[in-house]
Design an enzyme around this catalytic site. Structure first.
Site, PDB file in Angstrom:
ATOM      1  N   ASP A   2       0.830  -1.208   0.000  1.00 56.44           N
ATOM      2  CA  ASP A   2       0.000   0.000   0.000  1.00 56.44           C
ATOM      3  C   ASP A   2       0.867   1.261   0.000  1.00 56.44           C
ATOM      4  OD1 ASP A   2      -2.326   1.422   0.046  1.00 56.44           O
ATOM      5  OD2 ASP A   2      -2.748   1.108   2.174  1.00 56.44           O
TER       6      ASP A   2
HETATM    7  C1  LIG Z   1       3.541  -3.103  -7.218  1.00 51.28           C
HETATM    8  C2  LIG Z   1       2.106  -3.272  -7.451  1.00 51.28           C
HETATM    9  C3  LIG Z   1       1.662  -4.182  -8.514  1.00 51.28           C
HETATM   10  C4  LIG Z   1       1.262  -2.567  -6.707  1.00 51.28           C
HETATM   11  C5  LIG Z   1      -0.168  -2.573  -6.891  1.00 51.28           C
HETATM   12  C6  LIG Z   1      -0.647  -1.331  -6.312  1.00 51.28           C
HETATM   13  C7  LIG Z   1      -1.929  -1.506  -5.612  1.00 51.28           C
HETATM   14  C8  LIG Z   1      -3.123  -0.990  -6.270  1.00 51.28           C
HETATM   15  C9  LIG Z   1      -1.947  -2.085  -4.405  1.00 51.28           C
HETATM   16  C10 LIG Z   1      -3.172  -2.234  -3.616  1.00 51.28           C
HETATM   17  C11 LIG Z   1      -2.835  -3.016  -2.393  1.00 51.28           C
HETATM   18  C12 LIG Z   1      -4.054  -3.172  -1.600  1.00 51.28           C
HETATM   19  C13 LIG Z   1      -5.124  -4.055  -2.104  1.00 51.28           C
HETATM   20  C14 LIG Z   1      -4.153  -2.497  -0.449  1.00 51.28           C
HETATM   21  C15 LIG Z   1      -5.339  -2.547   0.404  1.00 51.28           C
HETATM   22  O1  LIG Z   1      -5.720  -1.256   0.630  1.00 51.28           O
HETATM   23  P1  LIG Z   1      -7.139  -0.737   0.164  1.00 51.28           P
HETATM   24  O2  LIG Z   1      -7.003   0.674  -0.173  1.00 51.28           O
HETATM   25  O3  LIG Z   1      -7.685  -1.646  -0.885  1.00 51.28           O
HETATM   26  O4  LIG Z   1      -8.007  -0.972   1.439  1.00 51.28           O
HETATM   27  P2  LIG Z   1      -8.370   0.080   2.574  1.00 51.28           P
HETATM   28  O5  LIG Z   1      -9.302   1.030   1.943  1.00 51.28           O
HETATM   29  O6  LIG Z   1      -8.969  -0.764   3.640  1.00 51.28           O
HETATM   30  O7  LIG Z   1      -7.081   0.711   3.019  1.00 51.28           O
END
Ligand SMILES: CC(C)=CCC/C(C)=C/CC/C(C)=C/COP(=O)(O)OP(=O)(O)O
Length: 447
Positions: free
Chosen positions: A200
């Site tokens: 993240d």
């Molecule tokens: C290097 C690479 C390929 C990176 C991909 C980038 C990317 C979009 C990552 C997302 C990671 C993720 C699902 C985080 C969860 O936070 P959330 O924002 O979905 O959940 P939250 O709102 O609970 O914080």
């Protein structure tokens, strides 16, 4: 057990005066008869109360809860009341112990006292978006002041998803790896086998530097490459990286529906930005799979891509197929890229597959157990390393965000404010050192 029974009986006056509705959940077959009686009485005497609910979870585990739900659904399939393909998240949630809480079934805040940083198989499905609060205070000392502190911490969190409501089996590289690890202050025999990452913070990293979101994701891709190389050098056997969640996808779709319905300028702009970001991440994943082929080949990495394939653009599906095919004879370590993935989606898939077996008379609902359910999850390809020993989340949020819910039951959690593109060797070593300093018990408490 005696204490729990007394806890129920001795607090009856409080339950009555405060209008608390009591529920006792967990495996009833494990409860002594007198506790069973106390539980039944308390539930019966408080059944018209509605001020607040109190669930006492005893002989309970998050996995047990999911298996019960899955068995109940499979029984409905067997009785022709349901088709396996109709099983979805809300149906499964409706069969969990916390369903008695209705709209409040998932905890907003989960507090763990006494210094451990893990869930210990508690409310796994339900914790997908819970804020986690860890304190080293021992439970008997957890009083009003500490409770207020936890609630204040909760109130200060940015809840973006509120609406959703063993020992190493090292190969011949042992000596080299041991040297490298000792150099970094790490111990070979305490290395985690499976490390999971919630990557993240790419967007925030870019914003802080006046760069574009695609540039942030690009830097995030480079950070992942580095982590893959380091993990190979350090003898880690499995990495699972969360690259995009089903909720991220749904968020952009929800905005799109709004756009069609209202043709509203602001949502039009936001929707375009979101769609642009989805496209950008998908393109990054496509490139990440193709451009890291040298890393996969050089380090003997076997690649798996998991998540809802119907959400992936054809080019990403193609890149995933190729990476999986080209690395299928590799065994040094395994890398799962979880994209358009969510922990609940994973559990629902497993439950549907089991219900289909019940429908085809290959299985009886009562035969469904934890290991069978685990065998149908995306991480089953990792065999004995299916559950992450260490789960790292960057960029300051303290939650799982619907990642590997079942699998994280006993994972050690490591949270850092560092944004994903800045998560490099030093920080990785720090996380591994923190892991090595933890005492893991897997629920087997020292008596
Ligand atoms: C290097 C690479 C390929 C990176 C991909 C980038 C990317 C979009 C990552 C997302 C990671 C993720 C699902 C985080 C969860 O936070 P959330 O924002 O979905 O959940 P939250 O709102 O609970 O914080």
């Amino acid at each position: 057990m005696e204490l729990i029974e007394r806890l129920i009986r001795d607090n009856m006056d409080l339950f009555m005066s405060e209008q608390v509705r009591v529920h006792v959940t967990g495996d009833t077959s494990r409860r002594p008869a007198s506790l069973q009686d106390a539980a039944r009485e308390a539930e019966e005497m408080t059944r018209n109360h509605s001020r607040y609910h109190f669930i006492l979870a005893t002989c309970y585990s998050g996995r047990w809860d999911i298996v019960q739900a899955c068995r109940e659904l499979a029984t409905k399939v067997q009785d022709n009341q349901l088709r396996p393909e109709d099983i979805d998240e809300s149906m499964l949630a409706g069969h969990l112990a916390t369903n008695v809480l209705g709209e409040f079934a998932c905890p907003d805040l989960l507090i763990r006292t006494s210094g451990e940083l893990r869930l210990s198989n508690f409310l796994l499905w339900q914790c997908a978006y819970s804020e986690l609060y860890f304190t080293s205070t021992m439970w008997p000392d957890f009083g009003e002041d500490e409770y207020i502190k936890a609630l204040k911490a909760f109130q200060s969190r940015d809840r973006r998803n509120f609406m959703h409501g063993r020992m190493a089996d090292h190969g011949s590289d042992d000596l080299l790896q041991a040297e490298e690890l000792v150099k970094n202050g790490l111990r070979l025999e305490l290395m985690p086998q499976h490390v999971a990452f919630v990557m993240d913070g790419n967007r925030r990293w870019a914003q802080a530097r006046g760069l574009t979101t695609p540039e942030g994701h690009e830097a995030g891709g480079q950070a992942l490459r580095k982590i893959l190389e380091l993990s190979a050098a350090w003898g880690i056997r499995a990495i699972t990286a969360f690259a995009f969640s089903l909720e991220n996808f749904r968020r952009s779709q929800a905005r799109h529906t709004l756009l069609v319905a209202f043709n509203f300028f602001i949502s039009c702009f936001e929707s375009a930005c979101m769609q642009e970001e989805v496209d950008c991440v998908m393109e990054l994943i496509d490139r990440l799979l193709r451009d890291n082929m040298d890393v996969f080949m050089r380090n003997g990495v076997r690649v798996y891509v998991t998540g809802d394939p119907s959400r992936l653009p054809p080019s990403v599906q193609d890149a995933a197929r190729q990476a999986q095919e080209m690395t299928r004879n590799h065994s040094r370590y395994k890398f799962i890229l979880a994209t358009c993935y969510s922990g609940r989606w994973d559990i629902v898939q497993a439950c549907r597959e089991l219900a289909t077996k019940v429908q085809d008379n290959q299985l009886r609902p009562e035969d469904i157990d934890e290991s069978m359910l685990a065998g149908h999850l995306a991480t089953n390809v990792l065999g004995e390393f299916a559950c992450p020993d260490l789960l790292i989340r960057t960029s300051g949020e303290l939650r799982l965000s619907n990642f590997l819910l079942w699998q994280s039951a006993y994972s050690e959690l490591y949270f850092t404010d560092t944004l994903w593109p800045d998560f490099g060797e030093d920080e990785y070593i720090q996380a591994l050192k923190a892991f090595q300093s933890r005492e893991r018990r897997f629920g087997q408490r020292k008596m």
